[in-house]
Structure formats: structure tokens, C-alpha cells
Design a protein around this motif. Structure first.
Motif, PDB file in Angstrom:
ATOM      1  N   LEU A  11       0.858  -1.184   0.000  1.00 23.44           N
ATOM      2  CA  LEU A  11       0.000   0.000   0.000  1.00 23.44           C
ATOM      3  C   LEU A  11       0.894   1.233   0.000  1.00 23.44           C
ATOM      4  O   LEU A  11       1.784   1.360   0.855  1.00 23.44           O
ATOM      5  CB  LEU A  11      -0.901   0.015   1.243  1.00 23.44           C
ATOM      6  N   THR A  12       0.676   2.110  -0.989  1.00 22.74           N
ATOM      7  CA  THR A  12       1.457   3.345  -1.059  1.00 22.74           C
ATOM      8  C   THR A  12       0.524   4.548  -1.014  1.00 22.74           C
ATOM      9  O   THR A  12      -0.672   4.432  -1.269  1.00 22.74           O
ATOM     10  CB  THR A  12       2.281   3.440  -2.369  1.00 22.74           C
ATOM     11  N   ASP A  13       1.109   5.696  -0.739  1.00 18.48           N
ATOM     12  CA  ASP A  13       0.337   6.927  -0.876  1.00 18.48           C
ATOM     13  C   ASP A  13       0.328   7.317  -2.352  1.00 18.48           C
ATOM     14  O   ASP A  13       0.873   6.603  -3.193  1.00 18.48           O
ATOM     15  CB  ASP A  13       0.891   8.040   0.033  1.00 18.48           C
TER      16      ASP A  13
ATOM     17  N   LEU B   9       3.360   2.771   2.605  1.00 17.00           N
ATOM     18  CA  LEU B   9       2.797   2.996   3.936  1.00 17.00           C
ATOM     19  C   LEU B   9       2.674   1.700   4.729  1.00 17.00           C
ATOM     20  O   LEU B   9       2.758   1.708   5.955  1.00 17.00           O
ATOM     21  CB  LEU B   9       1.402   3.624   3.827  1.00 17.00           C
ATOM     22  N   TRP B  10       2.423   0.584   4.008  1.00 21.55           N
ATOM     23  CA  TRP B  10       2.191  -0.694   4.682  1.00 21.55           C
ATOM     24  C   TRP B  10       2.440  -1.829   3.698  1.00 21.55           C
ATOM     25  O   TRP B  10       2.163  -1.704   2.503  1.00 21.55           O
ATOM     26  CB  TRP B  10       0.743  -0.756   5.183  1.00 21.55           C
ATOM     27  N   VAL B  11       3.003  -2.911   4.196  1.00 15.80           N
ATOM     28  CA  VAL B  11       3.134  -4.161   3.445  1.00 15.80           C
ATOM     29  C   VAL B  11       2.694  -5.290   4.367  1.00 15.80           C
ATOM     30  O   VAL B  11       2.777  -5.174   5.592  1.00 15.80           O
ATOM     31  CB  VAL B  11       4.577  -4.411   2.941  1.00 15.80           C
ATOM     32  N   ASN B  12       2.248  -6.389   3.773  1.00 12.55           N
ATOM     33  CA  ASN B  12       1.864  -7.530   4.595  1.00 12.55           C
ATOM     34  C   ASN B  12       3.047  -8.474   4.791  1.00 12.55           C
ATOM     35  O   ASN B  12       4.138  -8.260   4.240  1.00 12.55           O
ATOM     36  CB  ASN B  12       0.666  -8.261   3.976  1.00 12.55           C
ATOM     37  N   GLU B  13       2.848  -9.525   5.588  1.00  9.99           N
ATOM     38  CA  GLU B  13       3.913 -10.502   5.830  1.00  9.99           C
ATOM     39  C   GLU B  13       4.320 -11.223   4.547  1.00  9.99           C
ATOM     40  O   GLU B  13       5.462 -11.635   4.399  1.00  9.99           O
ATOM     41  CB  GLU B  13       3.463 -11.537   6.861  1.00  9.99           C
TER      42      GLU B  13
ATOM     43  N   ASN C  76       8.154   3.866   3.813  1.00  8.72           N
ATOM     44  CA  ASN C  76       8.664   5.165   3.336  1.00  8.72           C
ATOM     45  C   ASN C  76       9.561   5.082   2.108  1.00  8.72           C
ATOM     46  O   ASN C  76      10.091   6.093   1.677  1.00  8.72           O
ATOM     47  CB  ASN C  76       9.368   5.951   4.450  1.00  8.72           C
ATOM     48  N   LYS C  77       9.733   3.872   1.556  1.00  9.79           N
ATOM     49  CA  LYS C  77      10.475   3.743   0.304  1.00  9.79           C
ATOM     50  C   LYS C  77       9.467   3.635  -0.838  1.00  9.79           C
ATOM     51  O   LYS C  77       8.303   3.360  -0.625  1.00  9.79           O
ATOM     52  CB  LYS C  77      11.359   2.504   0.335  1.00  9.79           C
ATOM     53  N   GLN C  78       9.940   3.825  -2.063  1.00  9.70           N
ATOM     54  CA  GLN C  78       9.110   3.565  -3.230  1.00  9.70           C
ATOM     55  C   GLN C  78       9.349   2.126  -3.669  1.00  9.70           C
ATOM     56  O   GLN C  78      10.474   1.613  -3.528  1.00  9.70           O
ATOM     57  CB  GLN C  78       9.438   4.534  -4.359  1.00  9.70           C
ATOM     58  N   PRO C  79       8.321   1.457  -4.195  1.00  6.37           N
ATOM     59  CA  PRO C  79       8.487   0.061  -4.609  1.00  6.37           C
ATOM     60  C   PRO C  79       9.602  -0.147  -5.637  1.00  6.37           C
ATOM     61  O   PRO C  79      10.094  -1.259  -5.791  1.00  6.37           O
ATOM     62  CB  PRO C  79       7.125  -0.296  -5.214  1.00  6.37           C
TER      63      PRO C  79
ATOM     64  N   GLN D 285     -10.564  11.906  -4.973  1.00  5.31           N
ATOM     65  CA  GLN D 285      -9.491  11.748  -5.961  1.00  5.31           C
ATOM     66  C   GLN D 285      -8.628  10.584  -5.500  1.00  5.31           C
ATOM     67  O   GLN D 285      -8.803  10.062  -4.402  1.00  5.31           O
ATOM     68  CB  GLN D 285      -8.667  13.023  -6.063  1.00  5.31           C
ATOM     69  N   VAL D 286      -7.686  10.158  -6.332  1.00  8.46           N
ATOM     70  CA  VAL D 286      -6.803   9.056  -5.957  1.00  8.46           C
ATOM     71  C   VAL D 286      -5.902   9.514  -4.812  1.00  8.46           C
ATOM     72  O   VAL D 286      -5.220  10.528  -4.912  1.00  8.46           O
ATOM     73  CB  VAL D 286      -5.960   8.575  -7.160  1.00  8.46           C
ATOM     74  N   THR D 287      -5.962   8.761  -3.726  1.00  7.34           N
ATOM     75  CA  THR D 287      -5.160   9.089  -2.546  1.00  7.34           C
ATOM     76  C   THR D 287      -4.070   8.049  -2.277  1.00  7.34           C
ATOM     77  O   THR D 287      -3.095   8.342  -1.600  1.00  7.34           O
ATOM     78  CB  THR D 287      -6.045   9.193  -1.290  1.00  7.34           C
ATOM     79  N   HIS D 288      -4.267   6.831  -2.796  1.00 11.33           N
ATOM     80  CA  HIS D 288      -3.352   5.730  -2.530  1.00 11.33           C
ATOM     81  C   HIS D 288      -3.361   4.753  -3.701  1.00 11.33           C
ATOM     82  O   HIS D 288      -4.277   4.794  -4.541  1.00 11.33           O
ATOM     83  CB  HIS D 288      -3.768   4.968  -1.261  1.00 11.33           C
TER      84      HIS D 288
END
Length: 185
Positions: free
Chosen positions: A90-92, A98-102, A117-120, A173-176
Motif C-alpha cells: 500500500l502506497t500513498d 505505507l504498509w506491506v503484509n507478511e 517510506n520507500k518507493q516500490p 481523488q486518488v489518494t493511494h
């Protein structure tokens, strides 16, 4: 059967781009074509499957918490209805994680803490094609759901091919953006 699943995946992507009211209206008209279920052959498979389902259910619930917090209009249930995934990113709107799963940690070797806080794009490397990078960038700018296969790199520098489905998440609008990822090689 493969064609039916392929069509359903395309339908899921389409449904996820609609608001909840439009999606519910269409979903009520859809009838599943898979009606035959096979008997359980062993409890060990059932138990392993249950653990996987439980983890996935928890991941989906976490996304629903985000959806409520950010007031997304996407139909989250439609997104997860028939889409297989191992990892969720999940990114902004600026593509900061912002979040990744296991499943992300299991697939890549990178911890949640490292990824936040990194970009994919930190997963990309020498074998990641310029074409796929351009295609991702172009599709993100279009703000529409899309699917692509890309070569990424694990923490130990091992390349792997990943199928990624990206869904823009929006309120007004697109937020994430949410990426559902599956390792295919």
C-alpha cells in the motif's frame, strides 16, 4: 476453466474501479460458474489452507481499516473477490510505501520496517526492463487499475518475476495505490 478464471480476474479489476453502489448493482447480476466442489482429501491440506486464508483475511481487514480511515469509495471486497495474491503493498499517491503484509517480507526478504517510506522501485534492478518501468509509470498516471509482470529483486539480490495488479484507491481523488503481487518465477 482457465478462461473463466481469467474473465473473472478482469471483471474484478473492472468492479474495483467502480464505486460501491455501481459495483453492488452489477455484482448482484453475476452468477458463479463453478458449482462442483471436490471432497476433502486430507486434514493437513485443509489446516495449511486455513492458516493461509486466515492471514489473507487479516490482510484484507487491515486494508479495510485503511479504507475506512481514508474514506475510499472503492469496493474493497470486489478487489479481493477472486484475485490471488501473496504480497500486498500500500502506497500513498506519491508511491511512498505505507504498509506491506507478511507475504511481502516472505516474497522479498525485506522487512516491513525497511520497506516503509520507500518507493516500490527499490525492488527493481538490472533485469527489470525499461519497458515495464515505463508501462508502470504511464499506468499510474492514468489512475486506472492495471496488471503487469515485472522482474524484481529479493534482498539477497535474487531476481524473480512478479505479477502485479495495481489498484488506485480514491475518495474524491486518488489518494493511494494498492498492489497485489504474486511471484510467478
Amino acid at each position: 476453466m482457465k478462461q473463466e478464471l481469467s474473465n473473472m480476474m478482469g471483471l474484478d479489476i473492472y468492479l474495483s474501479s467502480l464505486d460501491r453502489k455501481e459495483s453492488d448493482k452489477i455484482r448482484n447480476q453475476i452468477k458463479p460458474s463453478i458449482t462442483e466442489f471436490k471432497p476433502l482429501l486430507g486434514w493437513d491440506v485443509s489446516i495449511i489452507s486455513s492458516f493461509d486464508v486466515t492471514k489473507k483475511e487479516l490482510d484484507i481487514q487491515k486494508i479495510k481499516v485503511f479504507a475506512e480511515k481514508y474514506k475510499w469509495k472503492n469496493d474493497i471486497d470486489a478487489i479481493f473477490l477472486n484475485n490471488h495474491f501473496e504480497a500486498i503493498v500500500l502506497t500513498d499517491s506519491l508511491e511512498k510505501i505505507l504498509w506491506v503484509n507478511e507475504g511481502f517480507t516472505k516474497m522479498t526478504g525485506y522487512s516491513k520496517k525497511f520497506a516503509i517510506n520507500k518507493q516500490p522501485s527499490f525492488l527493481q534492478g538490472e533485469l527489470t526492463s525499461k519497458e515495464s518501468r515505463k508501462e508502470v509509470k504511464m499506468n499510474l498516471q492514468k489512475r486506472k487499475p492495471f496488471k503487469i509482470s515485472v522482474v524484481n529483486y529479493k534482498k539477497d539480490k535474487t531476481p524473480y518475476t512478479c505479477q502485479v495488479q495495481i489498484f488506485p484507491l480514491y475518495s474524491n481523488q486518488v489518494t493511494h495505490f494498492m498492489a497485489l503481487e504474486t511471484q510467478i518465477r
